[in-house]
Scaffold this motif. Structure first.
Motif, PDB file in Angstrom:
ATOM      1  N   SER A  20       0.939  -1.099  -0.129  1.00  0.00           N
ATOM      2  CA  SER A  20       0.253  -0.306   0.131  1.00  0.00           C
ATOM      3  C   SER A  20       0.950   1.139   0.131  1.00  0.00           C
ATOM      4  CB  SER A  20      -0.645  -0.117   1.316  1.00  0.00           C
ATOM      5  OG  SER A  20      -0.253  -0.402   2.310  1.00  0.00           O
ATOM      6  N   PHE A  21       0.054   2.139  -0.034  1.00  0.00           N
ATOM      7  CA  PHE A  21       0.799   3.661   0.036  1.00  0.00           C
ATOM      8  C   PHE A  21      -0.048   4.442   0.122  1.00  0.00           C
ATOM      9  CE2 PHE A  21      -0.180   6.457  -3.457  1.00  0.00           C
ATOM     10  CZ  PHE A  21      -0.405   5.727  -4.265  1.00  0.00           C
ATOM     11  N   VAL A  52      -8.314  -0.280  -3.521  1.00  0.00           N
ATOM     12  CA  VAL A  52      -8.784   0.323  -2.848  1.00  0.00           C
ATOM     13  C   VAL A  52      -8.374   1.714  -2.377  1.00  0.00           C
ATOM     14  CG1 VAL A  52      -9.811   0.254  -0.378  1.00  0.00           C
ATOM     15  CG2 VAL A  52     -10.495  -1.646  -1.701  1.00  0.00           C
ATOM     16  N   LEU A  53      -9.297   3.193  -1.625  1.00  0.00           N
ATOM     17  CA  LEU A  53      -8.569   4.059  -1.636  1.00  0.00           C
ATOM     18  C   LEU A  53      -8.776   4.323  -0.669  1.00  0.00           C
ATOM     19  CD1 LEU A  53      -7.197   6.739  -3.077  1.00  0.00           C
ATOM     20  CD2 LEU A  53      -9.323   7.662  -2.212  1.00  0.00           C
ATOM     21  N   ALA A 110      -9.399  -3.925   4.172  1.00  0.00           N
ATOM     22  CA  ALA A 110      -9.340  -2.924   2.869  1.00  0.00           C
ATOM     23  C   ALA A 110      -8.149  -4.195   2.158  1.00  0.00           C
ATOM     24  CB  ALA A 110      -8.943  -2.077   1.862  1.00  0.00           C
ATOM     25  N   ARG A 111      -7.703  -4.493   3.054  1.00  0.00           N
ATOM     26  CA  ARG A 111      -6.396  -5.478   2.014  1.00  0.00           C
ATOM     27  C   ARG A 111      -7.048  -7.185   2.449  1.00  0.00           C
ATOM     28  NH1 ARG A 111      -3.311  -4.782   6.768  1.00  0.00           N
ATOM     29  NH2 ARG A 111      -2.004  -3.308   5.919  1.00  0.00           N
ATOM     30  N   LEU A 158     -10.238  -7.808   1.861  1.00  0.00           N
ATOM     31  CA  LEU A 158     -10.980  -7.486   0.272  1.00  0.00           C
ATOM     32  C   LEU A 158      -9.768  -8.047  -0.938  1.00  0.00           C
ATOM     33  CD1 LEU A 158     -13.396  -7.104  -1.027  1.00  0.00           C
ATOM     34  CD2 LEU A 158     -12.994  -4.670  -0.730  1.00  0.00           C
ATOM     35  N   LEU A 159      -9.026  -7.463  -0.961  1.00  0.00           N
ATOM     36  CA  LEU A 159      -8.221  -7.904  -2.329  1.00  0.00           C
ATOM     37  C   LEU A 159      -7.775  -8.904  -2.182  1.00  0.00           C
ATOM     38  CD1 LEU A 159      -6.329  -4.467  -2.857  1.00  0.00           C
ATOM     39  CD2 LEU A 159      -9.077  -4.746  -3.753  1.00  0.00           C
ATOM     40  N   SER A 160      -6.904  -9.060  -0.928  1.00  0.00           N
ATOM     41  CA  SER A 160      -6.005 -10.485  -1.158  1.00  0.00           C
ATOM     42  C   SER A 160      -7.032 -11.865  -1.744  1.00  0.00           C
ATOM     43  CB  SER A 160      -5.378 -10.961   0.355  1.00  0.00           C
ATOM     44  OG  SER A 160      -6.025 -10.405   1.664  1.00  0.00           O
ATOM     45  N   THR A 161      -8.612 -11.550  -0.956  1.00  0.00           N
ATOM     46  CA  THR A 161      -9.049 -12.878  -0.967  1.00  0.00           C
ATOM     47  C   THR A 161      -9.840 -13.174  -2.499  1.00  0.00           C
ATOM     48  OG1 THR A 161     -10.795 -11.857  -0.710  1.00  0.00           O
ATOM     49  CG2 THR A 161      -9.240 -12.802   1.020  1.00  0.00           C
TER      50      THR A 161
END
Lengths: 385, 68
Positions: free
Chosen positions: A318-319, A364-365, A376-377, A379-382
């Motif tokens: 992420s950043f 995700v922002l 958020a992490r 959600l994206l990793s799944t």
């Protein structure tokens, strides 16, 4: 048995590589070749708190001087990499004897792009190193007029710092909105509104047409016809890999393609950080660097790979950015999205933007919701892993 | 001194802020690891400062998750 390890570069990826090598038991020679005269330091604060509080190198440095002696890591400060003789395993240096290496990490980072029509003026700078931040922090005084070219995160953070200091800030951006080429028009519109509400003037879909001034830029005329007077110009139009020194080798001048562990097409040569385009196995593509977390992870992974050790699969990088007091975090790759949905209150700078492609989340922002990052992490990793 | 910290190693990207705030609790290896305990408020401060939100703080007495 691994022999001498040379690290070309003195940024985050370089530092993490050296630390991981020592922690993982490498007891051979480690040399870090750092072009800057300061020991390795952290850059994200340069466009954030350092512009307000001033540049404190002891606070910015990753480790105190004693760490390098205690860990027997040789720092060659003020020494640039000049050339690579890969077959002989030799790194040539500026103003210092060439170094033989058994393993080499190329982590020479990136440098700001410049604009030819502004190059000759004294009051035009970029924002990349501590010296740049020192200049800009001195410029940002109440009433000073800062002209910023480029509405990427650096330009926007500088505008935020300018307003906090009571200076005027004007941003010129070629695109239709800040970061709208990456984050889409709706997030771009939100960023624009946030800047407007904090007194930043934005000229969108606009570029510098002509420049007036003597030794210093006094004003610029834009392609939309407007004229902006200024005391200082910050050029923040992105970066380019610092790889000129590799001319004549198979590597560079574009970002070095590296596998997930940093390995390059040359035996014993690894690349990490902003000068690398590292394979993301989950995406199946090489992703250029330019973000803190990816540089940190790549430096660590390259060190493990140099020693023949396994490294855990990288997490989703992420950043973050801080704009006008709002923490913004972003993870994933929104460029491939075909839709975006918002949850929360955009006017209150408190929302989640979820980018989807064919219904699957790809990025995700988060604005003003740092505690939502784990979800958020997740959600994206799944969905992407 | 009743709070406990755990670190999501997959989320930690080794920023090092926790170690800077509470060095008796956190140490930076490849990722941050918990090496001890410390003042409750200091542990919460470290968790709040983590840019990756990788630190969970739990009240060991009640089992209630306090952060994030």
């Amino acid at each position: 048995m691994i022999g001498d390890i040379v690290i070309a570069g003195g940024g985050l990826a370089a530092q993490r590589c050296a630390e991981t090598l020592r922690r993982s038991g490498h007891d051979g020679r480690i040399v870090m070749v750092c072009e800057e005269r300061s020991r390795p330091y952290d850059r994200p604060p340069l466009s954030k708190e350092a512009l307000h509080d001033g540049v404190d190198m002891d606070a910015l440095s990753f480790r105190p001087d004693a760490w390098y002696t205690d860990n027997d890591v040789e720092l060659l400060l003020g020494t640039g990499a000049r050339g690579l003789r890969a077959e002989e395993r030799v790194l040539e240096l500026d103003g210092a004897p060439a170094l033989h290496w058994d393993r080499l990490l190329i982590a020479t980072g990136s440098r700001p792009r410049t604009l030819a029509q502004l190059a000759r003026f004294d009051n035009v700078t970029s924002l990349r190193d501590a010296g740049d931040a020192r200049i800009l922090s001195r410029v940002l005084r109440p009433g000073a007029r800062l002209l910023i070219i480029g509405a990427g995160f650096i330009g926007q953070e500088a505008a935020s710092a300018a307003r906090r200091a009571g200076a005027d800030a004007t941003i010129i951006e070629a695109g239709a909105g800040p970061l709208s080429h990456i984050l889409g028009s709706e997030v771009g519109a939100w960023l624009s509104a946030m800047h407007h509400s904090r007194g930043v003037t934005l000229h969108l879909s606009s570029e510098v047409d002509s420049v007036s001034g003597g030794r210093e830029v006094g004003s610029v005329t834009l392609t939309d016809g407007s004229r902006v007077e200024c005391d200082h110009v910050l050029v923040a139009v992105g970066v380019t890999p610092s790889l000129d020194w590799l001319a004549g080798t198979p590597l560079g001048p574009g970002a070095i393609r590296a596998d997930a562990d940093g390995g390059t097409s040359l035996p014993g040569v690894f690349a990490a950080g902003d000068c690398a385009a590292t394979l993301d196995p989950a995406l199946g593509m090489h992703v250029p660097g330019n973000h803190w977390e990816s540089a940190a992870r790549q430096g660590t992974r390259a060190a493990k790979a140099m020693l023949g050790l396994d490294a855990p699969a990288p997490g989703i990088s992420s950043f973050w950015s801080d704009l006008h007091g709002t923490r913004i975090q972003y993870l994933g790759h929104a460029q491939s999205a075909d839709a975006v949905s918002f949850d929360g209150d955009r006017e209150a700078h408190d929302f989640t933007a979820t980018f989807t492609r064919e219904g699957r989340p790809v990025a995700v922002l988060l604005a003003g919701r740092p505690q939502q990052l784990p979800q958020a992490r997740q959600l994206l990793s799944t969905t992407t892993r | 001194m009743s709070y406990t910290a755990t670190i999501d190693a997959g989320a930690c990207s080794a920023h090092g802020d926790c170690e800077a705030i509470a060095p008796e609790v956190f140490r930076l290896d490849d990722v941050a690891v918990v090496i001890g305990s410390g003042e409750d408020e200091l542990m919460l401060e470290a968790a709040r400062a983590c840019p990756a939100v990788a630190i969970t703080i739990t009240d060991a007495g009640s089992g209630v998750q306090l952060f994030p």
